[in-house]
Design an enzyme around this catalytic site. Sequence first.
Site, short mmCIF file in Angstrom:
data_model
loop_
_atom_site.label_atom_id
_atom_site.label_comp_id
_atom_site.label_asym_id
_atom_site.label_seq_id
_atom_site.Cartn_x
_atom_site.Cartn_y
_atom_site.Cartn_z
N ASP A 172 19.54 18.39 7.43
CA ASP A 172 20.07 17.09 7.02
C ASP A 172 21.59 17.20 7.02
O ASP A 172 22.17 17.83 6.13
CB ASP A 172 19.57 16.68 5.63
N ALA A 231 5.20 11.24 8.56
CA ALA A 231 4.77 10.15 7.69
C ALA A 231 5.99 9.29 7.33
O ALA A 231 6.01 8.64 6.29
CB ALA A 231 4.12 10.69 6.43
N ARG A 233 8.66 7.33 9.99
CA ARG A 233 8.72 6.16 10.84
C ARG A 233 8.26 6.54 12.24
O ARG A 233 8.62 7.60 12.77
CB ARG A 233 10.16 5.58 10.90
N GLU A 262 2.81 -0.39 16.18
CA GLU A 262 1.77 -0.59 15.17
C GLU A 262 1.36 -2.05 15.13
O GLU A 262 2.21 -2.93 15.34
CB GLU A 262 2.27 -0.13 13.79
N HIS A 280 -0.91 4.34 8.74
CA HIS A 280 0.29 4.00 7.98
C HIS A 280 -0.05 3.75 6.50
O HIS A 280 0.17 2.67 5.95
CB HIS A 280 0.99 2.77 8.56
N LEU A 281 -0.54 4.80 5.88
CA LEU A 281 -0.95 4.72 4.47
C LEU A 281 0.14 5.21 3.51
O LEU A 281 -0.12 5.35 2.32
CB LEU A 281 -2.22 5.56 4.26
#
Length: 530
Positions: A172, A231, A233, A262, A280-281
């Site tokens: 990062d 999980a 994008r 999606e 996409h939960l």
Amino acid sequence: MSQKPAVLIAEELSPATVDALGPDFEIRHCNGAERAELVTAIADVDAILVRSATKVDAEAIAAAKNLKVVARAGVGLDNVDVSAATQAGVMVVNAPTSNIVTAAELACGLLIATARNIPQADTALKNGEWKRSKYTGVELSDKTLGIVGLGRIGVLVARRMSAFGMKIVAYDPYVRPAPAAQMGVKLLSLDELLEVSDFITVHLPKTPETVGLIGEEALHKVQPHVRIVNAARGGIVDEQALFNALKEGRVAGAGLDVYAQEPCTDSPLFHFDQVVCTPHLGASTDEAQEKAGIAVARSVRLALAGEMVPDAVNVQSGVIAEDVRPWLPLAEKLGRIFSALAGEVAVRLDVEVYGEITQHDVKVLELSALKGVFQDVVGETVSYVNAPLFAQQRGVEAHLTTSSKSPDHRNMVTVRGTLADGEEVSLSGTLVGPKHIQKIVSLGEHDIDLAMANHLVFLRYADRPGVIGTVGRVLGEAGLNIAGMQVSRAALGGEALVVLDVDNNVPADVLSEIAQEVGATSARSVSLEN
């Protein structure tokens, strides 16, 4: 017809959302996924609440003549045209922290599922197949987890997976090594992370820079036993590149909750037994939906009350300290008075904040003053959202200065503007007492002490006897009552200033008569009633 502001709920939200809105709004419902229904329903509402299925784009925003706020009950804003909303002065809010725990837990679940082949074994057993040897997995303990994006969700994943005995590394560029080290996380370059990780999980926002970040080149640098989880994008992990890596044995497995397009119900990746897929939960828990609904409902209440909203994504304010919040209406009123006194748009506007209040972030006071400056100048609705746009379009350079020292008052705000001819107009205000009574304390070189009122008159004239009597007579003949008055002069016989608090707005012809009779060099009336 209802006089309450109308709030349109365009998708199914937690019942707690309506409870949090309270009884002060007219609640309407529509199916936001149906375009024609949405465009019709949004036409006269003050706010719209959506999740991910409703597209609040430029067309929808243009159709909504009264719209003041778009609220997304979730984190992402892919379905909201923030630029079009900003141009229209519509506030966009979301619930940035509502699903961080839920999203982190799902990422952890996908990591475990890919390591131990849990869903594949479940399906096989339910189909009557006992395949213990086929679904032998790997332990997480002592393995290296590479986290791509050490933001709020990435940090939660790091903490949780550390408890499994995993070694945590992260990429990062916006995180400094020291804070990461305090969490037991070692920062690496992306290439280094790809080379050493046994598991990789992605937690970045989707931007032009991050789309395809984990692509063909990156997937040639990983170890063949690596398992990759996305999980965050869809599109950050290039799906075609991942397909190639799985097919060629360069990646051992994957856990996917998001996809480039999606809804996604057919993908070549679904045919791999070692790929665990969910629809996409990431935010799909009862707790997250309730948190998101309550958060945006509170934001809608604030926005429709004309207050600053901490979670507004298109307002340049930052977090507003409670000590700063009472100063917002004062700064706005000072901005309105400034425009009335100046009679034109300034080329430069300085908002100066003095005193103890400057220990907080007071950037929002500049924004509030700008909102006031343009409120009576432009024909469109001015909000915290589009006030900076009006300034930019009209060539106004806005600046904020702060000082912890305030010589005459504990705290003070000054709005100072330079006009095109070089003339400077300035006025200052403060808050007094526990009730935060708003006061004007100076106008240019004149010191005054007058409580802010709905209707104010400012007169400049050559200092001499009898002027106040004349002003009182003209106002009295017009049936206008003076509630308060302050007179100031820089020097005996020099320029004098009188500021009047009048019960009602002073008509232009009455103001003109006063100016003529007293020989005023400047006469301005300001109404702050709405």
